[in-house]
Each structure stands twice: as C-alpha cells, then as structure tokens.
Design a protein around this motif. Structure first.
Motif, short mmCIF file in Angstrom:
data_model
loop_
_atom_site.label_atom_id
_atom_site.label_comp_id
_atom_site.label_asym_id
_atom_site.label_seq_id
_atom_site.Cartn_x
_atom_site.Cartn_y
_atom_site.Cartn_z
N PRO A 103 6.26 6.68 -0.39
CA PRO A 103 7.49 5.84 -0.97
C PRO A 103 8.31 4.95 0.16
CG PRO A 103 7.31 7.96 -1.83
CD PRO A 103 6.37 8.11 -0.50
N GLN A 104 8.45 5.70 1.21
CA GLN A 104 8.85 4.68 2.29
C GLN A 104 8.50 3.27 2.43
OE1 GLN A 104 7.78 7.62 2.67
NE2 GLN A 104 6.59 7.72 4.80
N ALA A 105 7.27 3.28 2.31
CA ALA A 105 6.35 2.09 2.65
C ALA A 105 6.82 0.95 1.53
CB ALA A 105 4.85 2.61 2.64
N LEU A 106 7.35 1.24 0.57
CA LEU A 106 7.53 0.39 -0.55
C LEU A 106 8.67 -0.69 -0.03
CD1 LEU A 106 7.67 2.66 -3.46
CD2 LEU A 106 6.03 1.05 -2.90
N LEU A 107 9.43 -0.43 1.11
CA LEU A 107 10.33 -1.15 1.65
C LEU A 107 9.86 -2.56 2.08
CD1 LEU A 107 12.66 1.46 3.49
CD2 LEU A 107 13.01 -0.01 1.08
N ARG A 108 8.38 -2.26 2.61
CA ARG A 108 7.78 -3.59 2.91
C ARG A 108 7.39 -4.52 1.97
NH1 ARG A 108 3.32 -4.00 7.94
NH2 ARG A 108 2.92 -6.05 7.78
N LEU A 109 8.05 -5.78 1.71
CA LEU A 109 7.61 -6.79 0.67
C LEU A 109 7.30 -8.19 1.43
CD1 LEU A 109 10.10 -5.73 -2.20
CD2 LEU A 109 7.70 -5.37 -2.02
N ASP A 110 6.40 -8.23 2.17
CA ASP A 110 6.32 -9.62 2.80
C ASP A 110 4.94 -10.45 1.99
OD1 ASP A 110 3.54 -8.27 3.62
OD2 ASP A 110 4.26 -7.98 5.55
N TRP A 156 2.51 -9.14 -1.22
CA TRP A 156 2.47 -10.30 -2.52
C TRP A 156 1.03 -10.72 -2.92
CZ3 TRP A 156 6.12 -9.74 -5.90
CH2 TRP A 156 7.37 -9.48 -5.59
N ALA A 157 0.47 -11.13 -1.87
CA ALA A 157 -0.95 -11.67 -2.15
C ALA A 157 -1.73 -10.86 -2.55
CB ALA A 157 -1.50 -12.18 -0.73
N ALA A 158 -1.83 -9.62 -1.81
CA ALA A 158 -2.73 -8.56 -2.45
C ALA A 158 -2.50 -7.92 -3.72
CB ALA A 158 -2.92 -7.29 -1.07
N ASN A 159 -1.32 -7.82 -4.00
CA ASN A 159 -0.89 -7.28 -5.25
C ASN A 159 -1.36 -8.16 -6.46
OD1 ASN A 159 -0.09 -4.80 -4.07
ND2 ASN A 159 2.10 -5.19 -4.24
N LEU A 160 -1.09 -9.38 -6.09
CA LEU A 160 -1.36 -10.30 -7.11
C LEU A 160 -2.64 -10.71 -7.48
CD1 LEU A 160 -0.42 -12.88 -8.91
CD2 LEU A 160 -0.87 -14.52 -6.71
N GLY A 209 -8.42 -0.90 13.40
CA GLY A 209 -7.43 -1.99 13.92
C GLY A 209 -7.01 -2.56 13.05
N GLY A 210 -6.61 -2.12 11.76
CA GLY A 210 -5.81 -2.92 10.54
C GLY A 210 -4.31 -2.28 10.78
N ASP A 211 -3.66 -3.11 9.89
CA ASP A 211 -2.28 -2.73 9.79
C ASP A 211 -2.13 -1.56 8.92
OD1 ASP A 211 0.46 -2.68 9.10
OD2 ASP A 211 0.76 -5.07 9.34
N ALA A 212 -1.85 -0.48 9.25
CA ALA A 212 -1.61 0.83 8.55
C ALA A 212 -0.47 0.98 7.82
CB ALA A 212 -1.90 1.93 9.51
N GLU A 213 0.46 0.41 8.41
CA GLU A 213 1.93 0.38 7.60
C GLU A 213 1.80 -0.52 6.31
OE1 GLU A 213 6.41 -1.15 8.24
OE2 GLU A 213 5.07 -0.74 9.81
N LEU A 214 0.91 -1.67 6.51
CA LEU A 214 0.94 -2.56 5.43
C LEU A 214 -0.11 -1.90 4.35
CD1 LEU A 214 1.31 -5.31 3.87
CD2 LEU A 214 -0.58 -6.20 5.35
N MET A 215 -0.92 -1.31 4.92
CA MET A 215 -2.00 -0.55 3.87
C MET A 215 -1.31 0.55 3.16
SD MET A 215 -5.32 -1.36 3.36
CE MET A 215 -4.88 -1.26 1.73
N ALA A 216 -0.28 1.28 3.77
CA ALA A 216 0.51 2.22 3.19
C ALA A 216 1.30 1.48 1.97
CB ALA A 216 1.11 3.15 4.00
N ALA A 217 1.70 0.42 2.42
CA ALA A 217 2.64 -0.41 1.34
C ALA A 217 1.83 -0.66 0.00
CB ALA A 217 3.24 -1.22 2.08
#
Length: 305
Positions: free
Chosen positions: A213-220, A224-228, A275-283
């Motif tokens: 849930p804490q990863a939801l704070l990331r909204l860059d 938006w692109a992946a979710n869309l 080597g990906g962005d794990a924090e973004l992946m969690a979000a």
C-alpha cells in the motif's frame, strides 16, 4: 452486472484477505514466499496440466483467440517502444512500465474465467495461458536487454529461466498428453486435479499478501502510462478484435478478462533481478490490483457478460 460482480466478488475478497494477512505479518517468517514458490512450481502447473490434458481443445477457437490476445499484446509492446523517449523515463523505469502494461496475473485470470463460465471458462483460460505466457516472458526479457539494464551473465540466466518456466512446461506437458491421447490415466488424473484445485484460492491470497500500500504514493508519468494501457487501452483493443473475429461468448469474455487483468506480482521479482525499477513495479502491482476490482466488472458488463 450483478452476475459478474457475484462471480468476481469472492475472488477480490480473497485478495483483500491476503492484503490483511500481509499487513498483520501472519503467518510470519518466510511462510508466504515459500507458499508462493509452491503455488508457482507445483500447484498452478498441476492445474494447467489437469485442464489441458483432458480438455476438448478442439472446441476452443484457438487461432482467433491467439490473434485477439497476442495481437493486442504485440500492438502495445510496439507502441511503448515507439513512445519510450517521449515518456522521458530512465531505462530501469521504462522496463517496469513495460512489464506493468503487458504482464497479467494468471491466478486472477484463471479464477475469474472459472467463476464466470465454469469448466468451459477454465479450458479457454488454460489455452490463453499457453498462448500468452511464452510471448510475454520473451517480450519482457527482451525489454531488459534492449534497455541495457542487465549484463551478459544476467542475460544467460534469464534465457535459462525462460526455458525452465514451470507454466510454459506445464502447458507443453498438458497439450502433449492431450494430443497423444494419453491424458491422465488412472488415479493420476484425480491426484493432479486435487493439487490444481488448491492453486487458485491460495494464489489469490498470495496476490493480496504481495500488495504494498505504501507504494501507492508514487504517481508519476510511468504509473499513469502503464495503468492507462493495462486497464483501458489493452481491453479496448482486445474487445474490438474479439468482436471483429467473431469469438464465441466464452472465448470473448476470457480474452477480455485476460486483457484487463492487473499486472503479475512476479514482475516485482523480475524487476529486482534484472535491473528494473522495483519501487515503480510495486506501485503498479498494487495500484492495478486495487483498481481492477472496479474496472474488471465494468469491462465484462460492457461485453455483455
């Protein structure tokens, strides 16, 4: 709409139960990581083998289903690469967006197909998994290679892991048993089927445990692109293809379901390893899983389920 909600509601409750257990850290230790390995390497492959070995695959519109599902996946893989400079993302972040847009949660997909259409839905879902899992893994590993986030040693390990992927091997085994007419003779059929029955409920709970849930704070921009793409554009394209191709109601619903699924929780592990962005992946995993509880019923209602 009510029938779709009734079918998918229990699945979402199991995911939320997993989220609660994860927050409470119960059971503690490495219980959940070990359970997830058991599901991935034994229970879910058993379910795929049991389904494909005895299924009447001839009743599934395999070619049309492949065109709808794989066509949508390849379309957005290509569009993402064409637009990756405009997105202005670092290489590591782009690989996570790529995974977030293309990967799908097989546990939710197969469970949803079974809830909506019973055995017929499970059969079509197993065929969908057999079609999509190899391609999505190749595309995602290729994205890490192209982005330059992994070295030659990691490349070799990734390709070896792809060849040993238990879901791919299970699909090949199930299809082989089906085509040869061997099936699952004697007690083996009942035993493998019993193992497979445990995969979906435990898999759904494990999905909830993996939420952050804490990863939801990331909204860059990447989020938006992946979710869309994952929750709006991909389902639109696959639904349009399904209607154009004249898929039957069960195949259409399963195709739409798999197109609209949230991304896979295993994508987080891949992001860390390659080597990906794990924090973004969690979000992306957390946000899409929660959003899909609203968007999946809406899409299936739109398709007339």
């Amino acid at each position: 709409m009510q029938s779709v909600a009734d079918a998918l509601g229990p699945l979402f409750l199991l995911i939320l139960l997993g989220g609660l257990l994860g927050r409470l850290r119960q059971p503690n230790g490495d219980f959940w990581s070990q359970l997830e390995r058991l599901i991935y390497f034994l229970l879910f492959p058993a379910m795929l083998i049991a389904t494909l070995a005895n299924a009447d695959v001839g009743e599934v519109m395999v070619v049309r289903l492949a065109v709808a599902l794989l066509g949508g996946m390849l379309l957005f893989a290509a569009l993402l690469w064409l637009a990756h400079r405009r997105l202005g993302l670092e290489a590591a972040a782009f690989t996570s967006v790529f995974q977030g847009a293309l990967r799908f949660n097989t546990y939710v997909g197969v469970a949803g197909a079974a809830a909506l259409h019973g055995t017929a839905g499970t059969t079509v879902a197993a065929v969908a998994v057999a079609l999509m899992v190899p391609l999505v893994n190749v595309l995602c590993v290729a994205s890490f290679i192209a982005a330059g986030t992994l070295g030659p040693s990691s490349l070799g390990k990734s390709l070896a892991a792809l060849c040993r992927n238990p879901l791919i091997l299970a699909c090949l085994a199930g299809i082989g048993l089906n085509l040869t007419g061997i099936g699952l003779p004697g007690w083996s059929g009942a035993a493998v089927e019993l193992l497979g029955r445990a995969a979906l409920p435990l898999g759904l709970v494990a999905v909830g445990v993996a939420l952050r849930p804490q990863a939801l704070l990331r909204l860059d921009r990447g989020v938006w692109a992946a979710n869309l793409i994952k929750l709006a554009l991909m389902p639109t394209a696959v639904l349009a293809l399904s209607l154009l191709l004249g898929l039957d109601a069960v195949s259409r619903d399963v195709a739409l379901l798999f197109a609209a699924l949230p991304t896979a929780t295993s994508a987080y592990i891949l992001a860390r390893q390659l080597g990906g962005d794990a924090e973004l992946m969690a979000a992306l995993i957390t946000g899409q899983t929660l959003l899909a509880m609203a968007t999946l019923p809406l899409w299936l209602h739109l398709a007339g389920s």
